[in-house]
Design a protein around this motif. Structure first.
Motif, PDB file in Angstrom:
ATOM      1  N   ILE A  45     -38.855  18.082  58.174  1.00 34.41           N
ATOM      2  CA  ILE A  45     -38.711  19.422  57.976  1.00 34.41           C
ATOM      3  C   ILE A  45     -38.997  20.470  58.925  1.00 34.41           C
ATOM      4  CG2 ILE A  45     -40.021  21.190  56.609  1.00 34.41           C
ATOM      5  CD1 ILE A  45     -40.612  19.295  54.510  1.00 34.41           C
ATOM      6  N   SER A  46     -39.698  20.126  60.212  1.00 32.51           N
ATOM      7  CA  SER A  46     -39.893  21.016  61.220  1.00 32.51           C
ATOM      8  C   SER A  46     -38.697  21.081  62.069  1.00 32.51           C
ATOM      9  CB  SER A  46     -41.033  20.470  62.356  1.00 32.51           C
ATOM     10  OG  SER A  46     -42.455  20.650  61.484  1.00 32.51           O
ATOM     11  N   THR A  50     -33.044  17.273  56.351  1.00 33.20           N
ATOM     12  CA  THR A  50     -33.147  17.121  54.749  1.00 33.20           C
ATOM     13  C   THR A  50     -33.689  15.976  54.489  1.00 33.20           C
ATOM     14  OG1 THR A  50     -31.142  18.458  54.588  1.00 33.20           O
ATOM     15  CG2 THR A  50     -31.592  17.239  52.669  1.00 33.20           C
ATOM     16  N   TYR A  70     -40.057  19.787  46.882  1.00 32.83           N
ATOM     17  CA  TYR A  70     -39.954  20.453  48.137  1.00 32.83           C
ATOM     18  C   TYR A  70     -39.011  21.803  47.979  1.00 32.83           C
ATOM     19  CZ  TYR A  70     -42.344  16.706  50.437  1.00 32.83           C
ATOM     20  OH  TYR A  70     -43.244  15.837  50.792  1.00 32.83           O
ATOM     21  N   TYR A  81     -38.019  24.067  51.253  1.00 30.68           N
ATOM     22  CA  TYR A  81     -37.576  23.035  52.221  1.00 30.68           C
ATOM     23  C   TYR A  81     -36.271  22.367  51.835  1.00 30.68           C
ATOM     24  CZ  TYR A  81     -42.551  23.916  53.507  1.00 30.68           C
ATOM     25  OH  TYR A  81     -43.653  24.432  53.752  1.00 30.68           O
ATOM     26  N   CYS A 187     -46.736  16.179  50.123  1.00 35.36           N
ATOM     27  CA  CYS A 187     -46.231  17.745  49.952  1.00 35.36           C
ATOM     28  C   CYS A 187     -47.091  18.828  50.148  1.00 35.36           C
ATOM     29  CB  CYS A 187     -45.554  17.609  48.432  1.00 35.36           C
ATOM     30  SG  CYS A 187     -44.494  19.221  48.252  1.00 35.36           S
ATOM     31  N   GLU A 191     -47.118  21.831  52.761  1.00 38.83           N
ATOM     32  CA  GLU A 191     -47.220  23.269  52.241  1.00 38.83           C
ATOM     33  C   GLU A 191     -48.467  24.005  52.887  1.00 38.83           C
ATOM     34  OE1 GLU A 191     -45.463  23.607  47.964  1.00 38.83           O
ATOM     35  OE2 GLU A 191     -47.418  23.531  48.008  1.00 38.83           O
TER      36      GLU A 191
END
Length: 194
Positions: A45-46, A50, A70, A81, A187, A191
């Protein structure tokens, strides 16, 4: 009037206790692997990658569930995300199944949609379904890491994944319940940090 003498609820409580025991075994034995899984998802994610989810049956439902968490949100309002469940496009799934065979339904999507920086997340309690094995192979061929959640002995998927979290149970339902719990915890941590 309550006519229940407690015998009807005993199996229900037994199921809850079994789930709790499986969760406890998982937490005790797999802490390091769960931390590695979190790091894989955070890195993806950073860097703007995907999350590609897949699985069959109940694991397909878990894949869809997690992709939604996500993209929409889990516990906190935040940016969306990128995540895709490879289990949801009925036209694509049926065309691939018809033209190439069911074993190729996820592989074709990984070939078409997967790119460097992505992460393939496979839910498979047996670890032996041909379609998820071919998806893992397609991801590895494209340089996409594979995170798998399995059970029993991990099956053939254990050798094809960069990381395979094998929940210590032989029960499909308990494995799926723990997979979803692990995924929700990851998850939630994502977050809280991104």
């Amino acid at each position: 009037m309550n006519t229940n003498d407690g015998t009807a609820v005993a199996p229900l409580l037994g199921a809850l206790r079994e789930l709790a025991a499986t969760a406890e075994r998982t937490a005790n034995r797999l802490e390091a692997q769960i931390e590695q899984a979190l790091a894989m998802v955070q890195a993806t994610i950073s860097r703007g990658g995907t999350l590609l989810f897949c699985g069959n049956g109940g694991s397909a439902a878990d894949a869809q569930h997690m992709a939604t968490e996500y993209v929409v949100r889990y516990m906190r309002n935040r940016r969306a995300y990128p995540a895709i469940a490879l289990t949801t496009d009925s036209s694509l799934l049926t065309a691939t199944g018809n033209d190439f065979g069911f074993d190729h339904i996820f592989e074709r999507q990984v070939e078409a949609l997967g790119k460097a920086g992505d992460l393939l997340i496979i839910h498979s309690t047996s670890g032996n379904s041909p379609n998820v094995l071919l998806a893992a192979d397609a991801a590895r061929a494209k340089g996409i890491p594979v995170l798998a959640l399995s059970a029993k002995d991990g099956g053939a998927l254990k050798e094809r994944a960069d990381l395979c979290i094998v929940v210590p149970t032989t029960r499909t339902d308990r494995a799926q319940e723990i997979h979803l719990c692990i995924q929700h915890a990851i998850c939630d941590a994502i977050e809280a940090t991104l």
